[in-house]
Design a protein around this motif. Structure first.
Motif, PDB file in Angstrom:
ATOM      1  N   PRO A  10       0.821  -1.220   0.000  1.00  0.00           N
ATOM      2  CA  PRO A  10       0.000   0.000   0.000  1.00  0.00           C
ATOM      3  C   PRO A  10       0.854   1.269   0.000  1.00  0.00           C
ATOM      4  O   PRO A  10       2.030   1.244   0.354  1.00  0.00           O
ATOM      5  N   ASN A  11       0.223   2.375  -0.403  1.00  0.00           N
ATOM      6  CA  ASN A  11       0.851   3.709  -0.438  1.00  0.00           C
ATOM      7  C   ASN A  11       2.187   3.695  -1.191  1.00  0.00           C
ATOM      8  O   ASN A  11       3.210   4.131  -0.677  1.00  0.00           O
ATOM      9  N   THR A  12       2.154   3.179  -2.405  1.00  0.00           N
ATOM     10  CA  THR A  12       3.374   3.055  -3.197  1.00  0.00           C
ATOM     11  C   THR A  12       3.240   3.872  -4.467  1.00  0.00           C
ATOM     12  O   THR A  12       2.174   3.966  -5.043  1.00  0.00           O
ATOM     13  N   ASN A  13       4.361   4.440  -4.898  1.00  0.00           N
ATOM     14  CA  ASN A  13       4.418   5.112  -6.192  1.00  0.00           C
ATOM     15  C   ASN A  13       5.039   4.117  -7.172  1.00  0.00           C
ATOM     16  O   ASN A  13       6.146   3.631  -6.935  1.00  0.00           O
ATOM     17  N   ARG A  21       0.456   2.546 -16.726  1.00  0.00           N
ATOM     18  CA  ARG A  21      -0.016   3.776 -16.100  1.00  0.00           C
ATOM     19  C   ARG A  21       0.776   4.032 -14.822  1.00  0.00           C
ATOM     20  O   ARG A  21       1.202   3.094 -14.139  1.00  0.00           O
ATOM     21  N   GLU A  22       0.942   5.319 -14.496  1.00  0.00           N
ATOM     22  CA  GLU A  22       1.691   5.696 -13.296  1.00  0.00           C
ATOM     23  C   GLU A  22       0.726   5.916 -12.142  1.00  0.00           C
ATOM     24  O   GLU A  22      -0.324   6.545 -12.296  1.00  0.00           O
ATOM     25  N   PHE A  23       1.060   5.378 -10.966  1.00  0.00           N
ATOM     26  CA  PHE A  23       0.216   5.492  -9.780  1.00  0.00           C
ATOM     27  C   PHE A  23       1.036   6.083  -8.643  1.00  0.00           C
ATOM     28  O   PHE A  23       2.207   5.753  -8.461  1.00  0.00           O
ATOM     29  N   ARG A  24       0.408   6.991  -7.861  1.00  0.00           N
ATOM     30  CA  ARG A  24       1.066   7.614  -6.698  1.00  0.00           C
ATOM     31  C   ARG A  24       0.211   7.353  -5.460  1.00  0.00           C
ATOM     32  O   ARG A  24      -0.970   7.660  -5.441  1.00  0.00           O
ATOM     33  N   GLY A  25       0.822   6.769  -4.459  1.00  0.00           N
ATOM     34  CA  GLY A  25       0.124   6.498  -3.201  1.00  0.00           C
ATOM     35  C   GLY A  25      -0.947   5.432  -3.320  1.00  0.00           C
ATOM     36  O   GLY A  25      -1.904   5.441  -2.551  1.00  0.00           O
ATOM     37  N   LYS A  26      -0.809   4.539  -4.262  1.00  0.00           N
ATOM     38  CA  LYS A  26      -1.795   3.472  -4.469  1.00  0.00           C
ATOM     39  C   LYS A  26      -1.206   2.126  -4.047  1.00  0.00           C
ATOM     40  O   LYS A  26      -0.016   1.999  -3.779  1.00  0.00           O
ATOM     41  N   THR A  27      -2.045   1.107  -4.029  1.00  0.00           N
ATOM     42  CA  THR A  27      -1.597  -0.233  -3.664  1.00  0.00           C
ATOM     43  C   THR A  27      -1.035  -0.934  -4.889  1.00  0.00           C
ATOM     44  O   THR A  27      -1.708  -1.054  -5.910  1.00  0.00           O
ATOM     45  N   GLU A  39      11.309  -2.804  -7.341  1.00  0.00           N
ATOM     46  CA  GLU A  39      11.800  -2.178  -8.566  1.00  0.00           C
ATOM     47  C   GLU A  39      12.257  -3.222  -9.584  1.00  0.00           C
ATOM     48  O   GLU A  39      12.131  -3.037 -10.784  1.00  0.00           O
ATOM     49  N   GLU A  40      12.778  -4.332  -9.121  1.00  0.00           N
ATOM     50  CA  GLU A  40      13.308  -5.362 -10.011  1.00  0.00           C
ATOM     51  C   GLU A  40      12.221  -6.309 -10.516  1.00  0.00           C
ATOM     52  O   GLU A  40      12.363  -6.914 -11.568  1.00  0.00           O
ATOM     53  N   CYS A  41      11.134  -6.465  -9.745  1.00  0.00           N
ATOM     54  CA  CYS A  41      10.057  -7.388 -10.121  1.00  0.00           C
ATOM     55  C   CYS A  41       8.927  -6.643 -10.836  1.00  0.00           C
ATOM     56  O   CYS A  41       8.848  -5.424 -10.802  1.00  0.00           O
ATOM     57  N   THR A  42       8.077  -7.413 -11.443  1.00  0.00           N
ATOM     58  CA  THR A  42       6.910  -6.824 -12.109  1.00  0.00           C
ATOM     59  C   THR A  42       5.938  -6.297 -11.065  1.00  0.00           C
ATOM     60  O   THR A  42       5.817  -6.851  -9.975  1.00  0.00           O
ATOM     61  N   THR A  43       5.246  -5.229 -11.417  1.00  0.00           N
ATOM     62  CA  THR A  43       4.295  -4.587 -10.518  1.00  0.00           C
ATOM     63  C   THR A  43       2.999  -4.344 -11.274  1.00  0.00           C
ATOM     64  O   THR A  43       3.019  -3.927 -12.429  1.00  0.00           O
ATOM     65  N   TYR A  44       1.878  -4.610 -10.605  1.00  0.00           N
ATOM     66  CA  TYR A  44       0.568  -4.481 -11.237  1.00  0.00           C
ATOM     67  C   TYR A  44      -0.327  -3.590 -10.399  1.00  0.00           C
ATOM     68  O   TYR A  44      -0.223  -3.551  -9.172  1.00  0.00           O
ATOM     69  N   CYS A  45      -1.255  -2.902 -11.077  1.00  0.00           N
ATOM     70  CA  CYS A  45      -2.249  -2.088 -10.383  1.00  0.00           C
ATOM     71  C   CYS A  45      -3.473  -2.939 -10.059  1.00  0.00           C
ATOM     72  O   CYS A  45      -3.629  -4.051 -10.552  1.00  0.00           O
ATOM     73  N   ALA A  46      -4.361  -2.402  -9.225  1.00  0.00           N
ATOM     74  CA  ALA A  46      -5.563  -3.129  -8.814  1.00  0.00           C
ATOM     75  C   ALA A  46      -6.485  -3.396 -10.006  1.00  0.00           C
ATOM     76  O   ALA A  46      -7.117  -4.449 -10.091  1.00  0.00           O
ATOM     77  N   ASN A  47      -6.568  -2.450 -10.956  1.00  0.00           N
ATOM     78  CA  ASN A  47      -7.431  -2.637 -12.133  1.00  0.00           C
ATOM     79  C   ASN A  47      -6.986  -3.834 -12.965  1.00  0.00           C
ATOM     80  O   ASN A  47      -7.801  -4.614 -13.440  1.00  0.00           O
TER      81      ASN A  47
END
Length: 137
Positions: A10-13, A21-27, A39-47
């Protein structure tokens, strides 16, 4: 994407690796063991996670082949049913009619319908027409 191995941060940029898409303060959802590895691994948004969960797994989507029905065990109703365009046409019958009848009566109706290759309601309609003709004489 293996959803079971993803952890929530949570609360990650971050920038979603799927939709970019760029997210600020989201999970963020990532398989990283801690935030420094994120930073090294893949990151996904909730959508993107929700969309992936809604789409069915295509590997589990398969058709079972039950084989052909045994010909000597098929009932008379199945044998007599011939699906063609005439049976799929609109009939205009929209009202429901239900009643209780004797066992002998329904057996006779079924045998007549089977011999004439008609549906039960068509057999009843013809019987009513015949009754009207004989009643008027």
């Amino acid at each position: 994407m293996n959803l079971e191995k993803l952890k929530l941060y949570p609360n990650t940029n971050f920038i979603c690796d799927n939709c970019q898409r760029e997210f600020r303060g989201k999970t963020a959802h990532s398989p990283a063991l801690n935030l420094s590895e994120e930073e090294e691994c893949t990151t996904y948004c909730a959508n993107c996670i929700e969309t992936t969960q809604k789409t069915p797994d295509k590997s589990k989507n398969f058709k079972k082949n039950w084989g052909a029905a045994p010909l000597n065990e098929v009932s008379e109703n199945t044998k007599s049913l011939e699906i063609d365009k005439r049976t799929l046409r609109k009939t205009g019958r929209t009202l429901l009619f239900g009643t209780r009848v004797k066992q002998e009566w329904i057996a006779k109706l079924k045998s007549i319908a089977y011999e004439e290759r008609l549906h039960y309601n068509e057999t009843l309609e013809k019987a009513l027409e015949c009754y009207d003709k004989h009643r008027r004489k």
